[in-house]
Enzyme design. Structure first.
Site, PDB file in Angstrom:
ATOM      1  N   PRO A   7     -28.959 -46.101 -25.863  1.00  0.00           N
ATOM      2  CA  PRO A   7     -27.713 -46.680 -25.368  1.00  0.00           C
ATOM      3  C   PRO A   7     -27.662 -48.193 -25.529  1.00  0.00           C
ATOM      4  CG  PRO A   7     -28.499 -45.034 -23.839  1.00  0.00           C
ATOM      5  CD  PRO A   7     -29.590 -45.225 -24.859  1.00  0.00           C
ATOM      6  N   CYS A   8     -26.480 -48.681 -25.906  1.00  0.00           N
ATOM      7  CA  CYS A   8     -26.352 -50.099 -26.241  1.00  0.00           C
ATOM      8  C   CYS A   8     -25.586 -50.886 -25.175  1.00  0.00           C
ATOM      9  CB  CYS A   8     -25.615 -50.235 -27.575  1.00  0.00           C
ATOM     10  SG  CYS A   8     -23.977 -49.484 -27.520  1.00  0.00           S
ATOM     11  N   GLN A   9     -25.037 -50.192 -24.170  1.00  0.00           N
ATOM     12  CA  GLN A   9     -24.140 -50.878 -23.232  1.00  0.00           C
ATOM     13  C   GLN A   9     -24.804 -52.085 -22.558  1.00  0.00           C
ATOM     14  OE1 GLN A   9     -24.623 -47.630 -23.426  1.00  0.00           O
ATOM     15  NE2 GLN A   9     -22.770 -46.461 -23.060  1.00  0.00           N
ATOM     16  N   PHE A  12     -26.758 -54.206 -23.749  1.00  0.00           N
ATOM     17  CA  PHE A  12     -26.998 -55.337 -24.641  1.00  0.00           C
ATOM     18  C   PHE A  12     -25.749 -55.773 -25.404  1.00  0.00           C
ATOM     19  CE2 PHE A  12     -30.786 -52.680 -24.323  1.00  0.00           C
ATOM     20  CZ  PHE A  12     -31.623 -53.582 -23.680  1.00  0.00           C
ATOM     21  N   SER A  13     -24.755 -54.899 -25.420  1.00  0.00           N
ATOM     22  CA  SER A  13     -23.582 -55.158 -26.242  1.00  0.00           C
ATOM     23  C   SER A  13     -22.770 -56.315 -25.696  1.00  0.00           C
ATOM     24  CB  SER A  13     -22.723 -53.890 -26.294  1.00  0.00           C
ATOM     25  OG  SER A  13     -21.489 -54.195 -26.890  1.00  0.00           O
TER      26      SER A  13
END
Ligand SMILES: C[S@@+](CC[C@H](N)C(=O)[O-])C[C@H]1O[C@@H](n2cnc3c(N)ncnc32)[C@H](O)[C@@H]1O
Length: 202
Positions: free
Chosen positions: A138-140, A142-143
């Site tokens: 999951p990237c949330q 760091f995005s």
């Protein structure tokens, strides 16, 4: 030859109701060429009068390839983007994990395999040996589209589950997919600690 769809019906495989990973285990076994597992599978199948362990006709859109050149695992598998790419390169998936039940349902419809659930609860020692680890984690956290809490939210710490699996299994290579914010998050401090968390080979 027995059709996967018949096995699925007889064993009542339902990815939406697989709280104890039983469907995940059985469908992984159906793909496995490890004969040590076959006894367990045989007992499951014979109870349902499927009979002996026969060759399976995987009547699904993306069946496993016949003569694989390498083995891989599919972590944070979603609906299987990594898996399609790796199967196209003649890879055999030996383990998948995905927490979302609807993604697991799509994955099973695509590949005849129910992924195991929450990766944080999976013992790395039980994951089969493989050549390549794939993980689109999951990237949330760091995005730049999110709050960028990084390690201060659960989704940001899932990287360390990848690290513990890499440390135990030592695949030849790994492929991680994430947003570019992962590199420069917290001025690159996280990225450096990521890189440092792989223990060197003795
Ligand atoms: C960026 S998506 C990956 C998409 C995937 N590459 C695909 O082709 O569909 C990240 C996935 O990680 C899953 N996930 C989040 N936390 C998880 C956990 N603790 N264990 C397993 N999967 C998890 C999410 O449900 C989501 O499907």
């Amino acid at each position: 030859m027995i059709k996967y769809s018949d096995i699925k019906n007889k064993l009542k495989i339902n990815p939406l109701k697989d709280h104890n990973n039983q469907a995940a285990l059985i469908t992984h076994l159906l793909h496995s060429d490890d004969t040590s597992y076959n006894g367990f599978l045989l007992s499951q199948l014979s109870e349902l009068e499927i009979g002996q362990f026969q060759e399976i006709d995987f009547d699904i859109p993306f069946p496993p390839i016949k003569k694989p050149l390498f083995k891989f695992i599919d972590l944070f598998a979603g609906i299987g983007g990594f898996r399609i790419a790796m199967q196209n390169l003649k890879g055999k998936c030996v383990f998948s994990s995905e927490i979302d039940r609807y993604a697991r349902k799509s994955y099973e419809l695509n590949f005849a395999e129910v992924p195991f659930g929450d990766i944080t609860k999976i013992d790395e020692k039980k994951i089969p040996d493989h050549d390549i680890l794939c993980a689109g984690f999951p990237c949330q956290a760091f995005s730049i589209a999110g709050k960028r809490k990084g390690f201060n939210e659960t989704r940001g710490t899932l990287f360390f589950d990848i690290a513990r699996i890499l440390s135990e299994k030592r695949p030849k290579a790994f492929l991680l997919e994430n947003v570019k914010g992962l590199r420069n998050h917290d001025r690159g401090k996280n990225h450096r600690s990521y890189s440092g968390c792989f223990k060197k080979r003795p």
